[in-house]
Design a protein around this motif. Structure first.
Motif, mmCIF file in Angstrom:
data_model
loop_
_atom_site.group_PDB
_atom_site.id
_atom_site.type_symbol
_atom_site.label_atom_id
_atom_site.label_comp_id
_atom_site.label_asym_id
_atom_site.label_seq_id
_atom_site.Cartn_x
_atom_site.Cartn_y
_atom_site.Cartn_z
ATOM 1 N N PHE A 1 66.141 36.292 65.580
ATOM 2 C CA PHE A 1 66.621 37.628 65.226
ATOM 3 C C PHE A 1 68.150 37.657 65.207
ATOM 4 C CE2 PHE A 1 62.389 39.314 66.462
ATOM 5 C CZ PHE A 1 62.164 40.083 65.326
ATOM 6 N N LYS A 2 68.749 36.995 66.172
ATOM 7 C CA LYS A 2 70.207 36.995 66.271
ATOM 8 C C LYS A 2 70.843 36.276 65.081
ATOM 9 C CE LYS A 2 73.677 36.384 69.823
ATOM 10 N NZ LYS A 2 73.949 35.933 71.179
ATOM 11 N N LYS B 1 65.721 45.331 64.458
ATOM 12 C CA LYS B 1 64.645 44.361 64.252
ATOM 13 C C LYS B 1 63.726 44.783 63.109
ATOM 14 C CE LYS B 1 64.516 42.412 68.872
ATOM 15 N NZ LYS B 1 63.709 42.126 70.051
ATOM 16 N N SER C 1 61.280 34.772 68.202
ATOM 17 C CA SER C 1 62.200 34.590 69.320
ATOM 18 C C SER C 1 63.484 35.392 69.088
ATOM 19 C CB SER C 1 62.541 33.114 69.515
ATOM 20 O OG SER C 1 63.368 32.667 68.476
ATOM 21 N N LYS C 2 64.161 35.639 70.154
ATOM 22 C CA LYS C 2 65.386 36.428 70.097
ATOM 23 C C LYS C 2 66.485 35.694 69.327
ATOM 24 C CE LYS C 2 68.198 39.248 73.138
ATOM 25 N NZ LYS C 2 68.438 39.679 74.509
ATOM 26 N N SER C 3 66.502 34.374 69.441
ATOM 27 C CA SER C 3 67.544 33.606 68.758
ATOM 28 C C SER C 3 67.404 33.699 67.236
ATOM 29 C CB SER C 3 67.526 32.148 69.200
ATOM 30 O OG SER C 3 66.331 31.528 68.809
#
Length: 88
Positions: A64-65, A76, A60-62
């Motif tokens: 990665f953040k 990434k 998920s993007k969260s």
């Protein structure tokens, strides 16, 4: 009439006790600061490992953040390589 004479030994013992008290408290403060810093490092490493494991399960993007903020990596691909090394 009564005369009281203070001896030098009393002054030395008081100054030694004050000196040792100051040294003791400074040592205690240094030790506690060192423990706090080391616990912060352990906590950060645990967060990185936990988020890498989450990322390997759910991409998920969260995640990665969060990993980007913890590891100061922006791409990434670099985060994936970093997580591969962490999970090993």
């Amino acid at each position: 009439m009564k005369f009281e004479l203070k001896t030098e030994n009393e002054n030395y013992s008081k100054s030694f006790s004050k000196f040792f008290a100051i040294v003791f408290f400074l040592t205690l403060i240094i030790i506690l600061c060192d423990v706090a810093i080391k616990l912060g490092i352990i906590s950060r490493n645990h967060k990185i490992e936990y988020n890498c494991r989450l990322l390997s399960v759910e991409k998920s993007k969260s995640h990665f953040k969060k990993l980007s903020m913890l590891s100061n990596l922006k791409s990434k691909q670099k985060i994936w390589e970093f997580c591969r090394e962490v999970i090993k």
